[in-house]
Design an enzyme around this catalytic site. Structure first.
Site, PDB file in Angstrom:
ATOM      1  N   HIS A  71      -5.872  -7.074 -47.242  1.00 53.27           N
ATOM      2  CA  HIS A  71      -5.307  -6.821 -45.905  1.00 53.27           C
ATOM      3  C   HIS A  71      -4.828  -5.379 -45.795  1.00 53.27           C
ATOM      4  CE1 HIS A  71      -1.006  -6.981 -47.230  1.00 53.27           C
ATOM      5  NE2 HIS A  71      -1.490  -7.815 -48.138  1.00 53.27           N
ATOM      6  N   ASP A  89       1.145  -2.926 -51.739  1.00 49.15           N
ATOM      7  CA  ASP A  89       0.824  -4.174 -51.044  1.00 49.15           C
ATOM      8  C   ASP A  89       0.215  -3.885 -49.680  1.00 49.15           C
ATOM      9  OD1 ASP A  89       0.671  -6.849 -50.374  1.00 49.15           O
ATOM     10  OD2 ASP A  89       2.809  -7.077 -50.016  1.00 49.15           O
ATOM     11  N   ASP A 139      -2.772  -4.606 -43.090  1.00 47.95           N
ATOM     12  CA  ASP A 139      -1.475  -4.619 -42.402  1.00 47.95           C
ATOM     13  C   ASP A 139      -0.353  -4.531 -43.429  1.00 47.95           C
ATOM     14  OD1 ASP A 139      -2.175  -7.295 -43.223  1.00 47.95           O
ATOM     15  OD2 ASP A 139      -0.524  -8.050 -41.995  1.00 47.95           O
ATOM     16  N   GLU A 180      -2.140 -10.595 -42.705  1.00 42.55           N
ATOM     17  CA  GLU A 180      -1.630 -11.288 -43.891  1.00 42.55           C
ATOM     18  C   GLU A 180      -0.102 -11.264 -43.925  1.00 42.55           C
ATOM     19  OE1 GLU A 180      -0.503 -12.223 -48.020  1.00 42.55           O
ATOM     20  OE2 GLU A 180       0.010 -10.439 -46.857  1.00 42.55           O
ATOM     21  N   GLU A 181       0.483 -10.153 -43.490  1.00 36.73           N
ATOM     22  CA  GLU A 181       1.934 -10.037 -43.501  1.00 36.73           C
ATOM     23  C   GLU A 181       2.577 -10.673 -42.275  1.00 36.73           C
ATOM     24  OE1 GLU A 181       3.285  -9.244 -46.081  1.00 36.73           O
ATOM     25  OE2 GLU A 181       2.268  -7.628 -47.141  1.00 36.73           O
ATOM     26  N   HIS A 188       7.161  -4.030 -50.453  1.00 35.99           N
ATOM     27  CA  HIS A 188       8.086  -4.369 -49.366  1.00 35.99           C
ATOM     28  C   HIS A 188       9.407  -3.605 -49.444  1.00 35.99           C
ATOM     29  CE1 HIS A 188       6.112  -8.441 -48.080  1.00 35.99           C
ATOM     30  NE2 HIS A 188       5.204  -7.551 -48.472  1.00 35.99           N
ATOM     31  N   GLU A 220      -4.419  -8.402 -54.313  1.00 37.28           N
ATOM     32  CA  GLU A 220      -2.958  -8.399 -54.207  1.00 37.28           C
ATOM     33  C   GLU A 220      -2.322  -7.874 -55.496  1.00 37.28           C
ATOM     34  OE1 GLU A 220      -0.966  -8.926 -51.804  1.00 37.28           O
ATOM     35  OE2 GLU A 220      -1.918 -10.260 -50.337  1.00 37.28           O
TER      36      GLU A 220
END
Length: 397
Positions: A73, A106, A75, A140-141, A366, A169
């Site tokens: 992903h 990520d 995003d 995905e997020e 994150h 990931e």
């Protein structure tokens, strides 16, 4: 010019502010990398009422089998307090041997490395004897409704079939080469609401305090443990994540109380059998008079989240051995095969082909100042390149 440099690839991706649900230019940047390699490109917009429209990308090189998919992903989560970042979160600054930026770990870093690995493989060996595809979502997020699950459906309806998938990931806890994810626990969430009778705190016999009931029910959800684990999975674990009463007055017994919970479960359970167990526990606890002596059973209802994630375990030796061998050949570490952690889009891909996950070290994902060691980008690219050669060699054997 082939995109063989993962550092340049990642820099271009980080500079795209693709905070969920915005595409932010990230898919366009990725298209610019894959087009020179000969990939056919499809931008797929997915929609569902009440959710943001999401742009996704499907790219394929080759028309024959065997077919290897790379999934990920572009995003990213919000940056939080931008002023707290040492470097602007979408600047891709390299400092102290690390590239800084939201999505560095990520998981734009994994995508950048896999693109570079494919490009290097093509430069050295030509196109693989088979097909490689990229299945990249922008959701995905977010709620994960208009992303991988719908992109898979779209591709399958076109006749796409895959023999294996690698999700990029971040899977490594400390060092690159520590861990490959070969499965994931299931996830089930719900909310219990206990219905009482509002009244004056000085006259409890005229009311029915739902807080007493919610305490009984939540205790029953957390104790005893659901199991002690299985051969490949940790013990199932339920957490009560919030208890809400909504009562601002200290002298008023509230009319209702609710509690939300989430359980991560192993392969001793299905979502259906786990629901039955939880309902049975609540039924027994509702009749317990320890906190409510002389009262009728607790009056409550339960609402389940619509989309539970189902537990799965990948047992495809060709895929696992090809990746484990590549990791060990490059790093000297034999990676642990694990099912720990939360959910990922692998939970959708498992319904179409065997899937494993391997990417960067996830310690800063994150976080403010998310960053990745530049040396790890080179190493991960080498691992992916070795994996591609091993997997196609194994598939052709």
């Amino acid at each position: 010019m082939f995109p063989t440099d993962p550092i340049s690839n990642l820099s271009a991706l980080i500079r795209c502010p693709s905070v969920t649900p915005a595409e932010g230019g990230a898919l366009s940047a990725l298209e610019g990398m894959l087009a020179p390699l000969g990939f056919t490109l499809d931008r797929v917009m997915a929609r569902e009422a009440g959710t943001p429209d999401i742009e996704n990308l499907y790219a394929r090189l080759g028309t024959e089998g065997p077919h290897l998919m790379f999934a990920g992903h572009t995003d990213v989560v919000p940056v939080g307090d931008e002023a707290a970042w040492t470097h602007p979160p979408f600047s891709a600054v390299i400092a102290g041997g690390e590239m800084h930026g939201r999505g560095a770990v990520d998981m734009k870093g994994g995508i950048a490395c896999f693109v570079a690995a494919v490009a290097r493989h093509i430069e050295k060996h030509g196109r693989p004897k088979g097909s490689i595809s990229f299945l990249i979502t922008g959701d995905e997020e977010g709620p994960a409704i208009n992303g991988t699950i719908k992109l898979l459906e779209w591709a399958a309806q076109k006749g796409e079939r895959w023999d294996a998938c690698l999700v990029g990931e971040p899977t490594n806890p400390d060092n690159l080469g520590d861990m490959i994810k070969i499965g994931r626990r299931g996830s089930l969430s719900g909310r219990i609401t206990v219905h009482g009778v509002q009244g004056h705190a000085a006259y409890p016999h005229l009311a029915d305090n739902p807080v007493r009931g919610i305490l009984q029910l939540t205790q029953a959800l957390m104790d005893p443990p659901f199991d002690t684990g299985t051969e490949n999975f940790q013990p199932s674990n339920l957490e009560v994540t919030t208890i809400d009463v909504g009562n601002a007055a200290v002298n008023v017994i509230p009319a209702k109380a609710s509690a939300a919970f989430n359980i991560r479960f192993n392969d001793r359970w299905t979502a259906e059998s786990l629901k039955a167990e939880i309902v049975a526990r609540l039924g027994r606890a509702g009749k317990d008079g320890a906190l409510r002596p002389g009262r009728d059973p607790v009056r409550y209802d339960i609402v389940w989240n619509e989309r539970p994630s189902h537990v799965f375990l990948t047992r495809n030796n060709a895929l696992i051995d090809s990746l484990s061998g590549a990791v060990e050949a490059v790093t000297g570490r034999r990676p642990k095969l694990s099912t720990t952690g939360g959910t990922s889009d692998a939970r959708f891909i498992k319904d179409y082909c065997p899937v494993v996950e391997f990417g960067l070290v996830g310690q800063t994902m994150h976080m403010v100042d998310e960053r990745v060691a530049v040396a790890d980008l080179d190493t991960l690219t080498e691992i992916y390149e070795t994996f591609i050669a091993r997997w196609f060699g194994h598939a052709a054997a």
